[in-house]
Design an enzyme around this catalytic site. Structure first.
Site, PDB file in Angstrom:
ATOM      1  N   ASP A   1       0.818  -1.228   0.000  1.00 22.44           N
ATOM      2  CA  ASP A   1       0.000   0.000   0.000  1.00 22.44           C
ATOM      3  C   ASP A   1       0.846   1.270   0.000  1.00 22.44           C
ATOM      4  O   ASP A   1       0.610   2.190  -0.782  1.00 22.44           O
ATOM      5  CB  ASP A   1      -1.062   0.002   1.120  1.00 22.44           C
ATOM      6  CG  ASP A   1      -0.531  -0.159   2.530  1.00 22.44           C
ATOM      7  OD1 ASP A   1       0.692  -0.383   2.695  1.00 22.44           O
ATOM      8  OD2 ASP A   1      -1.339  -0.053   3.481  1.00 22.44           O
TER       9      ASP A   1
ATOM     10  N   ASP B   1      -5.533  -0.238   5.850  1.00 24.06           N
ATOM     11  CA  ASP B   1      -6.338  -0.627   7.012  1.00 24.06           C
ATOM     12  C   ASP B   1      -7.528   0.313   7.192  1.00 24.06           C
ATOM     13  O   ASP B   1      -8.656  -0.123   7.418  1.00 24.06           O
ATOM     14  CB  ASP B   1      -5.485  -0.601   8.285  1.00 24.06           C
ATOM     15  CG  ASP B   1      -4.289  -1.516   8.182  1.00 24.06           C
ATOM     16  OD1 ASP B   1      -4.241  -2.319   7.243  1.00 24.06           O
ATOM     17  OD2 ASP B   1      -3.399  -1.419   9.045  1.00 24.06           O
TER      18      ASP B   1
HETATM   19  C1  GLA Z   1      -0.012  -2.547   8.507  1.00 26.53           C
HETATM   20  C2  GLA Z   1      -0.204  -1.146   7.920  1.00 26.53           C
HETATM   21  C3  GLA Z   1      -0.802  -1.215   6.512  1.00 26.53           C
HETATM   22  C4  GLA Z   1      -0.027  -2.180   5.620  1.00 26.53           C
HETATM   23  C5  GLA Z   1       0.208  -3.502   6.332  1.00 26.53           C
HETATM   24  C6  GLA Z   1       1.096  -4.423   5.553  1.00 26.53           C
HETATM   25  O1  GLA Z   1      -1.237  -3.160   8.737  1.00 26.53           O
HETATM   26  O2  GLA Z   1      -1.024  -0.381   8.749  1.00 26.53           O
HETATM   27  O3  GLA Z   1      -0.851   0.070   5.954  1.00 26.53           O
HETATM   28  O4  GLA Z   1       1.165  -1.610   5.182  1.00 26.53           O
HETATM   29  O5  GLA Z   1       0.772  -3.341   7.625  1.00 26.53           O
HETATM   30  O6  GLA Z   1       0.500  -4.784   4.369  1.00 26.53           O
END
Ligand code: GLA
Length: 385
Positions: free
Chosen positions: A36, A171
């Site tokens: 992301d 997320d």
């Molecule tokens: C955490 C971060 C997300 C993403 C994941 C890995 O959850 O908050 O933004 O980068 O790790 O995919």
């Protein structure tokens, strides 16, 4: 933060009458990890486990009171004097209020009671749920006219600026914008979302929580992000159009085999391959080819373990366990890494059997019982009056 047994309602909440309740869900991610913040693709969705936030305005201009029923802890703050605090969970909330104000929107005094059934540190984003739940509630309470996408973005910014994790948008976006029965194929560069029906006929999504809390992983997470940026800066000297790892394919990366430091090469290799896997996974799900989708999950895990180096022995153990167990089509670590859950795609009639096998083996190895959570794709943040 430790849970306390003390659960007496603080004085300020004795007469609390909630105006509405916001349900802010955790998220899972089927595939597309650490892509992301590299402008790539992810495939997350919200789940039926939520943080419940009851809201009421308190008719004061600036006083706010927050009470976490789950932790038996409360705190108050003044809307004119918001700054970071010692207690990290308070920063998620203060950060969100601060980001809302930065956007020229001004909530007034409010009270909020929070109760959670999302395990903290399990990699299912209790933090994003808390942030976006607060933003969603304040938006409703004070008619702030914030779109769902803005709520997701400002919640991410709160995490950058108040909590210190330089996370991507996955997320918060999944928590706020998911649709029941669907996965979100999110292009993290354009924020274009395609909703993919989650056709996992006769299969379930099962999370196994290693019970290793990943909360100490912030510094490693930020390091990974920096390493990706360094790789881009290097590649960009020869190919100025490359602004993120999204803009380069494996064929071109190979040209940098000798000039890029080994670690940066591995990081870039993982991210580029993982982006490809997300698109292939969506095709496989559309064709209902769960065998193929499962293989992509295993490849994702391998990449996270060997090239991105964010797995741990507990996660590897739980994934390895599944390779000889036919009803599991695919498994991998999920989320930021260094602990938290594995996600497994498993035939529905094998779920009980597998939980038993995995629990016994894991307990024998690590002396801890893993938590098993069956999840399904659910709608994003919503409220009930
Ligand atoms: C955490 C971060 C997300 C993403 C994941 C890995 O959850 O908050 O933004 O980068 O790790 O995919």
């Amino acid at each position: 933060m430790k849970r306390t047994m003390e659960n007496t309602i603080p004085e300020k909440f004795r007469d609390f009458k909630s105006k509405f309740t916001v349900y802010a869900p955790g998220r899972i991610n089927l595939i597309g990890e650490h892509t992301d913040y590299n402008n790539g693709f992810v495939l997350p969705t919200a789940i039926d486990k939520t943080i419940k936030l009851q809201f009421a305005s308190n008719s004061t201009p600036y006083s706010c009171n927050i009470y976490s029923k789950t932790y038996g802890k409360s705190f108050s703050f003044d809307l004119r004097k918001i700054s970071r605090r010692e207690e990290q969970w308070e920063n998620y909330i203060l950060g969100v209020v601060n980001e809302i104000q930065k956007r020229g929107k001004y909530p007034e005094g409010f009270d909020c009671i929070i109760e959670s059934d999302l395990p903290v540190g399990a990699g299912i984003s209790s933090s994003a749920a808390l942030e976006s739940g607060i933003a969603f509630g304040l938006n409703e309470l004070f008619d702030l006219d914030l779109s769902r996408q803005t709520i997701a973005e400002l919640s991410r910014d709160a995490e950058h600026n108040y909590v210190g994790t330089k996370c991507g948008i996955m997320d918060q976006y999944a928590s706020v914008l998911s649709k029941e029965g669907h996965l979100i194929l999110l292009d993290c560069r354009s924020l274009e979302a395609t909703y993919i029906p989650a056709n996992f006929k006769h299969h379930k999504l099962l999370l196994l929580n290693t019970m290793v809390s990943h909360s100490l992983a912030t510094s490693e997470y930020n390091t990974r992000r920096k390493e990706c940026e360094e790789a881009v800066n290097h590649i960009n000297q020869r190919y100025p159009e490359v602004r993120s790892l999204r803009d380069i394919n494996l064929k071109r990366l190979v040209e940098f085999r000798d000039s890029l430091p080994e670690v940066l090469y591995k990081r870039a290799h993982f991210v580029i391959s993982e982006n490809d896997r997300v698109l292939k996974a969506v095709e496989a799900i559309r064709r209902e080819d769960l065998g193929q989708f499962g293989l992509l999950m295993y490849d994702s895990h391998k990449g996270l373990r060997d090239n991105y180096e964010v797995s741990c022995k507990e996660l590897d153990f739980l994934v390895d366990l599944t390779t000889d167990y036919e009803p599991v089509k695919g498994a991998r670590m999920m989320g930021g890494g260094f602990g938290g859950c594995t996600i497994n795609l498993i035939e529905e009639n094998a779920v009980e059997d597998f939980i038993k096998i995995a629990s016994e083996a894991y307990q024998k190895e690590f002396n801890v019982k893993p938590e098993a959570i069956v999840v399904s794709p659910e709608k994003g943040t919503h409220l009930r009056k």
